[in-house]
Scaffold this motif. Structure first.
Motif, short mmCIF file in Angstrom:
data_model
loop_
_atom_site.label_atom_id
_atom_site.label_comp_id
_atom_site.label_asym_id
_atom_site.label_seq_id
_atom_site.Cartn_x
_atom_site.Cartn_y
_atom_site.Cartn_z
N HIS A 1 -11.72 -22.20 18.05
CA HIS A 1 -10.89 -21.20 17.37
C HIS A 1 -9.98 -21.77 16.29
O HIS A 1 -9.23 -21.01 15.66
CB HIS A 1 -10.03 -20.46 18.39
N GLY A 2 -9.99 -23.08 16.08
CA GLY A 2 -9.03 -23.67 15.17
C GLY A 2 -7.75 -24.02 15.92
O GLY A 2 -7.55 -23.61 17.06
N PRO A 3 -6.85 -24.78 15.31
CA PRO A 3 -5.68 -25.28 16.04
C PRO A 3 -4.54 -24.30 16.26
O PRO A 3 -3.77 -24.45 17.20
CB PRO A 3 -5.22 -26.46 15.17
N HIS A 4 -4.41 -23.29 15.40
CA HIS A 4 -3.16 -22.52 15.39
C HIS A 4 -3.05 -21.53 16.55
O HIS A 4 -1.97 -21.35 17.11
CB HIS A 4 -3.01 -21.80 14.05
N ALA A 5 -4.15 -20.88 16.92
CA ALA A 5 -4.09 -19.93 18.03
C ALA A 5 -3.77 -20.62 19.36
O ALA A 5 -2.87 -20.18 20.09
CB ALA A 5 -5.40 -19.14 18.12
N PRO B 1 -16.59 -37.66 13.16
CA PRO B 1 -16.41 -36.96 11.89
C PRO B 1 -16.64 -35.45 11.97
O PRO B 1 -16.12 -34.70 11.15
CB PRO B 1 -17.43 -37.62 10.96
N VAL B 2 -17.43 -34.98 12.94
CA VAL B 2 -17.66 -33.54 13.08
C VAL B 2 -16.42 -32.90 13.69
O VAL B 2 -15.93 -33.35 14.73
CB VAL B 2 -18.90 -33.26 13.94
N ARG B 3 -15.92 -31.85 13.06
CA ARG B 3 -14.62 -31.30 13.43
C ARG B 3 -14.57 -30.84 14.88
O ARG B 3 -13.57 -31.07 15.57
CB ARG B 3 -14.26 -30.14 12.50
N ALA B 4 -15.62 -30.21 15.38
CA ALA B 4 -15.59 -29.71 16.76
C ALA B 4 -15.51 -30.86 17.75
O ALA B 4 -14.75 -30.82 18.71
CB ALA B 4 -16.82 -28.86 17.02
N THR B 5 -16.31 -31.90 17.53
CA THR B 5 -16.29 -33.05 18.43
C THR B 5 -14.96 -33.78 18.32
O THR B 5 -14.41 -34.27 19.31
CB THR B 5 -17.44 -34.01 18.08
N ARG B 6 -14.42 -33.86 17.11
CA ARG B 6 -13.13 -34.50 16.92
C ARG B 6 -12.04 -33.75 17.69
O ARG B 6 -11.17 -34.38 18.30
CB ARG B 6 -12.76 -34.54 15.43
N LEU C 1 -8.94 -29.03 27.64
CA LEU C 1 -9.18 -27.61 27.38
C LEU C 1 -8.68 -27.24 25.99
O LEU C 1 -9.33 -26.48 25.26
CB LEU C 1 -8.48 -26.77 28.44
N SER C 2 -7.51 -27.77 25.61
CA SER C 2 -7.00 -27.50 24.27
C SER C 2 -7.96 -28.00 23.20
O SER C 2 -8.16 -27.35 22.18
CB SER C 2 -5.63 -28.18 24.09
N GLY C 3 -8.56 -29.18 23.44
CA GLY C 3 -9.54 -29.69 22.49
C GLY C 3 -10.71 -28.74 22.31
O GLY C 3 -11.18 -28.51 21.18
N ARG C 4 -11.20 -28.18 23.39
CA ARG C 4 -12.33 -27.23 23.30
C ARG C 4 -11.90 -25.93 22.60
O ARG C 4 -12.65 -25.38 21.79
CB ARG C 4 -12.88 -26.93 24.69
N LEU C 5 -10.71 -25.44 22.94
CA LEU C 5 -10.23 -24.23 22.29
C LEU C 5 -10.01 -24.45 20.80
O LEU C 5 -10.31 -23.58 19.97
CB LEU C 5 -8.93 -23.76 22.95
N ARG D 1 -6.13 -18.35 7.63
CA ARG D 1 -7.20 -17.62 8.30
C ARG D 1 -8.52 -17.86 7.60
O ARG D 1 -8.98 -17.07 6.77
CB ARG D 1 -6.88 -16.13 8.36
N VAL D 2 -9.13 -18.99 7.91
CA VAL D 2 -10.45 -19.33 7.37
C VAL D 2 -11.34 -19.68 8.53
O VAL D 2 -10.89 -20.19 9.55
CB VAL D 2 -10.37 -20.51 6.37
N PRO D 3 -12.66 -19.41 8.44
CA PRO D 3 -13.56 -19.75 9.54
C PRO D 3 -13.54 -21.25 9.79
O PRO D 3 -13.49 -22.06 8.85
CB PRO D 3 -14.93 -19.28 9.03
N VAL D 4 -13.57 -21.63 11.06
CA VAL D 4 -13.59 -23.04 11.42
C VAL D 4 -15.00 -23.44 11.79
O VAL D 4 -15.58 -22.90 12.75
CB VAL D 4 -12.65 -23.29 12.63
N PRO D 5 -15.66 -24.34 11.04
CA PRO D 5 -17.02 -24.74 11.37
C PRO D 5 -17.08 -25.51 12.68
O PRO D 5 -16.23 -26.36 12.94
CB PRO D 5 -17.42 -25.64 10.19
N LEU D 6 -18.04 -25.19 13.47
CA LEU D 6 -18.24 -25.88 14.73
C LEU D 6 -19.48 -26.76 14.65
O LEU D 6 -19.93 -27.28 15.61
CB LEU D 6 -18.35 -24.88 15.88
#
Length: 470
Positions: free
Chosen positions: A340-344, A134-139, A332-336, A465-470
């Motif tokens: 940084h969020g998915p779009h970059a 459920p945590v976005r960064a781990t997901r 690596l994409s998962g960590r990025l 462009r909104v902050p992505v919680p980690l």
């Protein structure tokens, strides 16, 4: 060390659920391409004519694409874990049917049944993954592994098929699914939690389901058959007409159901999803991504076999540089994406792939293999980097109650892109002399598709462009 946001505690990536769900997706993607290099052997073994042989390859992906929305909707309403386990069971039985088939009819029927199982597996596996992490960064990290396994499976299909055909026989390409599926069932029962089923007094939208299945199956069949029969042949035109009418009626039915909350059925695909920021661009990226990469993967297979004279195993080995990139590119994409969020990451990867496809412009009848490595490596890096990011973008854009449908939409988009790419690029191969002329045209089209995808990702990034919680 992984950087984490101070406001949200870090969550450890627990592996058993991820392995179980990745194995299900692995099976689905492997069987899209594993039979491609075994086609000559299969055709001779089951005495199949040309149309039957085409359906041995395409029947699976046609049914898979047509039933994806239904699979996602059933998971959202009946429970994702139960539908996922059902998909594994169906896929296992179908794989046994393929392996024991002695004529073309039962083989085609079993391949289509595999498509049914795959349509139940893919959207539910992603919804279960979202619930398990459920945590976005781990997901995002889990999505990277999940998509990387699938990317390796899809691209490794020709190599695995070549090894099995050379070492055993073509039936082993289907029997290998059975132990993998049984392992996935065991891990799922032990380690994958069952999310709560959405409480709803509304039914399952039978009219929308029928229209969606008919429309998507007809569209996928149109695209699969167009390459062999031609776009103006009566069967292709008839299938296209049926698909357009059915999908038009599907949109009208879904809009009416969503606009009438008191109706007895809930919409299978709520049209409002496409108004969510980032949802439509991510779906469009799915089409463009598969159109470019998997269309070129198909054509590059023809190039190595027909133009360069490589055998099935040699072709698989030649494609290893593009296959191997997924092993580390997707994680690596998962960590990025987590950072940084998915779009970059999505935009950067698509730009890399766009330039990578241009590397195929040097391909000729006698081009040294090392000169093709840039194209193979760059596109092999770009695609598995894009998939987790785009998947995360479309899941984040959808409400949690529609996670299965959101996953299905993305995979339907990718299947449409795959069918369009293969149909279009195979037409270029058959109408161009020499083959490398069609290969060069296809490379320019694939590059343009990736550039368009990067543009959509950048526009969506600016709008979100909104902050992505980690």
């Amino acid at each position: 060390m992984i950087a984490t946001d101070r406001r949200v505690p870090a969550e450890r990536l627990v592996w058993p659920p991820l392995v179980a769900l990745s194995l299900g997706y692995f099976l689905v993607m492997l069987d899209v391409t594993v039979v491609t290099v075994a086609v000559p052997t299969i055709r001779e073994s089951v005495h199949a004519d040309a149309p039957a042989t085409a359906w041995v390859v395409d029947g699976y992906s046609t049914v898979f694409a047509g039933l994806l929305l239904l699979g996602g909707g059933l998971g959202d309403r009946l429970g994702h874990r139960g539908v996922f386990l059902t998909g594994l069971g169906v896929f296992t039985v179908a794989s046994l049917g393929c392996g024991f088939a002695t004529t073309s009819v039962p083989l085609i029927a079993s391949r289509m049944l595999q498509g049914v199982g795959g349509a139940l597996l893919v959207p539910t596996s992603l919804a279960l993954l979202a619930a398990a992490y459920p945590v976005r960064a781990t997901r995002a990290r889990a999505l990277g592994v999940w998509a990387g396994v699938a990317g390796v499976a899809f691209a490794a299909g020709p190599l695995v098929g070549g090894l099995l055909v050379a070492g055993l026989n073509w039936r082993a390409a289907f029997w290998i699914n059975v132990p993998v599926a049984l392992l996935a069932v065991w891990l799922t029962l032990r380690h994958v939690p069952a999310p709560a089923v959405r409480a709803s007094g509304r039914g399952l939208d039978p009219v929308g389901q029928v229209l969606g299945v008919v429309g998507l199956t007809a569209l996928a069949g149109t695209l699969n058959e167009a390459g062999a029969r031609g776009w103006t042949s009566p069967p292709v035109l008839a299938a296209c007409g049926v698909g357009i009418v059915a999908l038009g009626l599907f949109v009208l039915v879904e809009r009416r159901l969503e606009a009438t909350p008191g109706a007895g059925s809930a919409p299978l695909l709520p049209p409002s999803l496409f108004r969510s920021p980032g949802f439509s661009p991510a779906a469009a990226v799915g089409v463009l991504l598969n159109l470019g990469y998997y269309g070129m993967l198909y054509l590059s297979t023809l190039y190595f076999q027909n133009e360069r004279g490589y055998g099935a195993l040699g072709t698989g080995v030649a494609l290893l540089p593009t296959v191997c990139m997924a092993v580390f590119a997707a994680p690596l994409s998962g960590r990025l994406t987590a950072r940084h969020g998915p779009h970059a990451p999505m935009a950067g990867a698509l730009l890399l792939g766009a330039f990578g496809f241009l590397g195929w412009l040097v391909a000729g009848p006698d081009t040294p293999y090392w000169q093709l490595l840039f194209a193979l490596v760059a596109t092999g890096l770009a695609t598995p980097t894009t998939v987790p990011a785009a998947t995360a973008a479309i899941v984040q854009a959808a409400p949690d109650a529609n996670a299965g449908v959101a996953s299905a939409v993305f995979n339907v988009a990718r299947q449409i892109g795959n069918s369009v790419g293969v149909a279009l690029f195979s037409t270029l191969a058959t109408t161009s002399a020499p083959l490398v002329s069609g290969l060069h045209t296809a490379a320019l089209i694939a590059s343009g598709a990736f550039f368009a995808g990067a543009f959509l990702a950048l526009m969506s990034w600016r709008a979100n462009r909104v902050p992505v919680p980690l």
